[in-house]
Design an enzyme around this catalytic site. Structure first.
Site, PDB file in Angstrom:
ATOM      1  N   SER A 121      40.897  80.537 -37.493  1.00 21.36           N
ATOM      2  CA  SER A 121      41.741  81.463 -36.733  1.00 21.36           C
ATOM      3  C   SER A 121      42.002  82.779 -37.450  1.00 21.36           C
ATOM      4  O   SER A 121      42.178  83.821 -36.809  1.00 21.36           O
ATOM      5  CB  SER A 121      43.076  80.793 -36.393  1.00 21.36           C
TER       6      SER A 121
ATOM      7  N   THR B  46      45.972  73.869 -34.725  1.00 24.98           N
ATOM      8  CA  THR B  46      45.922  75.158 -35.407  1.00 24.98           C
ATOM      9  C   THR B  46      46.954  76.121 -34.819  1.00 24.98           C
ATOM     10  O   THR B  46      47.031  76.293 -33.598  1.00 24.98           O
ATOM     11  CB  THR B  46      44.525  75.781 -35.240  1.00 24.98           C
ATOM     12  N   GLU B  47      47.752  76.736 -35.699  1.00 25.08           N
ATOM     13  CA  GLU B  47      48.742  77.744 -35.297  1.00 25.08           C
ATOM     14  C   GLU B  47      49.738  77.211 -34.250  1.00 25.08           C
ATOM     15  O   GLU B  47      50.306  77.973 -33.477  1.00 25.08           O
ATOM     16  CB  GLU B  47      48.055  79.009 -34.756  1.00 25.08           C
ATOM     17  N   LEU B  48      49.940  75.893 -34.240  1.00 25.87           N
ATOM     18  CA  LEU B  48      50.799  75.237 -33.257  1.00 25.87           C
ATOM     19  C   LEU B  48      50.382  75.565 -31.818  1.00 25.87           C
ATOM     20  O   LEU B  48      51.226  75.622 -30.916  1.00 25.87           O
ATOM     21  CB  LEU B  48      52.280  75.575 -33.470  1.00 25.87           C
ATOM     22  N   LEU B  49      49.081  75.776 -31.597  1.00 28.54           N
ATOM     23  CA  LEU B  49      48.588  75.935 -30.230  1.00 28.54           C
ATOM     24  C   LEU B  49      48.906  74.660 -29.451  1.00 28.54           C
ATOM     25  O   LEU B  49      48.567  73.550 -29.878  1.00 28.54           O
ATOM     26  CB  LEU B  49      47.083  76.195 -30.228  1.00 28.54           C
TER      27      LEU B  49
END
Length: 406
Positions: free
Chosen positions: A347, A144-147
């Site tokens: 998110s 998610t979100e390039l975490l």
């Protein structure tokens, strides 16, 4: 000629209802089904239908064209429920064999920051959704979100993924100019998991700056962008962006569709030009040195860390209070409770609570349905309080609800 690796993120959250202090305990639904369907219909007409049609034309016209998607479980479920015709379009793209689908969490969630058990279960649920709805098995992981962090890379390697995707930020690549995102690197894991890094400058030239009239390169033409790409050196150019770039963030009136089709045509006309999916890039390209990320990185805001979702006390409190219910949610054995809990982990809800610097605040405000971060927080906490009541926790240990504003 540098190969291009295209990846598009597709996501729509389950948006919350206006939920006040006096709604707690009244049995009101948490999610605005009418708004969710209406907004999905809008994005379908502005983006998903014309953009998937564009990709279909490019696949037909250019045998060397390829792309990848990461579809959140939230958008898969909403398309299944409200627009099965569009879901069928993604099935058709998958059937070409030249469109890859990446793994992520089912609910585009922040579970990685709060619970490994929930994170594992959401990744497994997402894999089942991809198998059941699209008939594909993901090989490359995109959080998610390039975490991303060294710990995330170790997790992905232990689960057998072929590679992980992250943003090509200085925290990974070092000071500007020391390393390029145009190579395949290795993560700091026992076996050196392949790491594919987004070129955020070249990606954002399309995703964010394309229609910005104050930008020094405006108007960006396909020929100019093609020259930029042709001048790059390296093994791969990873262009990662939201699919909603086409028609939603950049309206069709800007010429974004014509620009993209023309650029692909120009690139394909060059000798040696290729498009690679992430799995193809991992299978074919040499791997460079190990890159380490002790802290958690992302692709959001100027800080490129977790601040967009956990940068202030409201955001941290909201995530902590939600996941304080996790054990009791599981013990309840209720599909509806677990469904609501997981939709709350998305998110977007925490992004709306951000109190960012001026340079980032405009982006947060563009996406947020709330009048202020405080309203987003209050609404979320009222819902968490109601979920707590549904679980039957004694009052002395209950999750607190935010009181009405004075």
């Amino acid at each position: 000629m540098i190969p291009v690796c295209l990846y598009f993120q597709v996501h729509q959250p389950y948006r919350l209802r206006r939920y006040g202090y006096f709604d707690v305990g009244q049995g009101r639904r948490y999610f605005d089904d009418e708004a969710n369907q209406a907004l999905l219909e809008r994005v379908v007409e502005k983006c998903y239908r014309p953009a998937t049609a564009m990709l279909g034309r490019l696949l037909d016209r250019h045998p060397g064209f390829a792309a990848a998607f990461s579809l959140s479980g939230c958008v898969l479920e909403q398309l299944r429920d409200f627009r099965p015709d569009v879901l069928d379009t993604f099935r058709q793209l998958a059937a070409t064999g030249r469109v890859e689908f990446l793994a992520e969490t089912s609910h585009h969630s922040l579970a990685w920051l709060a619970s490994r058990q929930e994170f594992d279960e959401q990744v497994a649920l997402h894999a089942r959704l991809l198998r059941d709805e699209l008939g594909v098995v993901p090989a490359v992981f995109r959080n998610t979100e390039l975490l991303y962090s060294d710990e995330l890379a170790r997790w992905a390697e232990s689960r057998g993924y072929a590679a992980a995707v992250a943003d090509g930020v200085e925290a990974l690549l070092g000071p500007a100019g020391s390393r390029s995102p145009h190579h395949l690197y290795r993560a700091a894991t026992p076996r050196g998991l392949p790491l594919l890094l987004r070129d955020f400058r070249m990606s954002d030239d399309i995703a964010f700056r394309y229609s910005d009239r104050t930008w020094s390169e405006f108007p960006l033409t396909a020929a100019r962008y093609d020259r930029w790409v042709a001048g790059l050196r390296g093994e791969v150019l990873p262009l990662f962006m939201d699919f909603e770039t086409f028609g939603e963030h950049q309206w069709k009136e800007t010429g974004i569709f014509e620009f993209f089709e023309a650029w692909v045509g120009l690139h394909q006309a060059r000798a040696g030009a290729r498009f690679l999916t992430p799995a193809q890039a991992v299978a074919e390209l040499p791997r460079r040195e190990v890159l380490s990320a002790p802290g958690t990185l992302s692709w959001a805001d100027e800080t490129r860390d977790v601040a967009a979702w956990q940068g202030n006390e409201m955001q941290r409190d909201a995530l902590a209070q939600l996941f304080a219910l996790e054990g009791r949610v599981r013990a309840a054995g209720s599909d509806s409770v677990l469904r609501d809990f997981r939709r709350l982990t998305t998110s977007d809800h925490f992004y709306y609570m951000a109190t960012s610097a001026a340079s980032d605040a405009a982006v947060h405000e563009y996406f947020s349905p709330w009048d202020s971060p405080y309203e987003a927080y209050m609404t979320f906490m009222h819902i968490v309080s109601d979920l707590d009541r549904r679980l039957g926790l004694p009052k002395r240990a209950s999750v607190r609800s935010a009181a009405p504003a004075p």
